[in-house]
Scaffold this active site. Structure first.
Site: not given
Length: 307
Positions: A10, A54, A80, A121-122, A145
């Site tokens: 990523g 994994d 994501t 994350t926000d 998410y």
């Protein structure tokens, strides 16, 4: 120091591996694929050690981490795709990757006494108001998410003591897809684009964020942090305008509300402002302005004939 990095296929994991190489730190990359995939420019990540892993498989996680015996793990691997996370058939997989996978990593870190840096994350906040979110403000995700990432955060904070949780937002980098690349692609096809102007936050160049994350793991300043580029808070429409300006596109941006745009399956937070003062309080250098970061990124894309 030896560092295991998850999610190197990523954007952020790719840049973290390159930052480790620059500093002469031993880095081992991991992801689900059998081998590294991504941009093959002059990046060190293409030649650094890699292991297929994994993170949902708890036995595989402990086996790999015990075999490597890292001093620290920078955990970038995650589901994501925010809209796809709202699809019922995907929800078990989202939780497995983001929550269960992270708990597997955390347990293995405790077993080998390794530090864990988790990238969050926000989206763990509800996105109301206009006040920037503080690291220890009340969390309340508005989509699946965000909920899965918050579950991971809670497990780490309850199970571990040697951890850093770094919440970021609006990421863009060399490896993989992002808003900047999407705008550049659409800007070639259309004269005018509708872009939302009531979601407010700050972009984050993964190249810059990677430097900060490696700075962190070289310390014992554990806790929850917020990290994006500096330069002030903007809307997605503002961001798009700057992208086209720097790329030399004549594409016109028409600002619209989230309600008017109406294409997303997942509810998005309107307020993604993150307060980053905790970085300075702990002696970490703030990231450069997003304007500076975007200019460097656009220039890099041009050098590699992406634009």
């Amino acid at each position: 120091m030896k560092v295991l990095v998850t999610g190197v296929n990523g954007q952020l994991g790719h840049d973290v591996m390159n930052e480790l190489a620059k500093r002469g730190i031993e880095g081992i990359g991991s992801d689900l694929k059998e081998k590294y995939i991504g941009v093959e420019d002059d990046s060190a990540v293409t030649t650094m050690p890699y292991v297929s892993l994994d993170i949902v498989d708890d036995e595989a996680v402990i086996k790999v981490i015990r075999g490597i015996m890292p001093d620290a793990v920078i955990h970038c691997a995650a589901w994501t795709a925010v809209d796809d996370a709202e699809i019922d058939k995907n929800k078990d997989k989202v939780l497995a990757i983001n929550a269960v996978g992270t708990s597997n990593i955390a347990k293995a870190c405790v077993a080998v006494r390794a530090k864990l840096l988790y990238v969050s994350t926000d989206y763990v906040f509800n996105g109301t108001g206009i006040k920037p979110w503080q690291p220890y403000d009340t969390t309340c995700p508005v989509n699946f998410y965000g909920n899965s990432k918050l579950k991971a955060e809670k497990f780490i904070s309850e199970y571990m003591t040697q951890y850093y949780i770094v919440r970021t937002a609006w990421a863009f980098g060399a490896n993989g897809n992002n808003f900047v690349k999407t705008m550049l692609s659409l800007g070639k096809k259309y004269d005018t684009l509708r872009v939302v102007d009531d979601q407010i936050g700050t972009p984050t160049y993964t190249y810059d964020l990677a430097r900060l994350l490696v700075d962190m793991i070289e310390t014992d300043k554990y806790g929850i942090y917020h990290a994006t580029n500096e330069g002030g808070y903007i809307s997605w429409a503002d961001f798009a305008k700057e992208i086209f300006k720097l790329a030399g596109y004549s594409t016109k941006v028409v600002p619209v509300s989230t309600l008017e745009y109406g294409l997303s399956k997942a509810k998005r937070p309107l307020n993604s402002r993150l307060d980053k003062s905790c970085l300075l309080k702990n002696g970490f250098c703030p990231l450069p302005s997003w304007q500076n970061a975007l200019a460097r990124y656009i220039n890099d894309l041009e050098c590699h004939n992406v634009i």
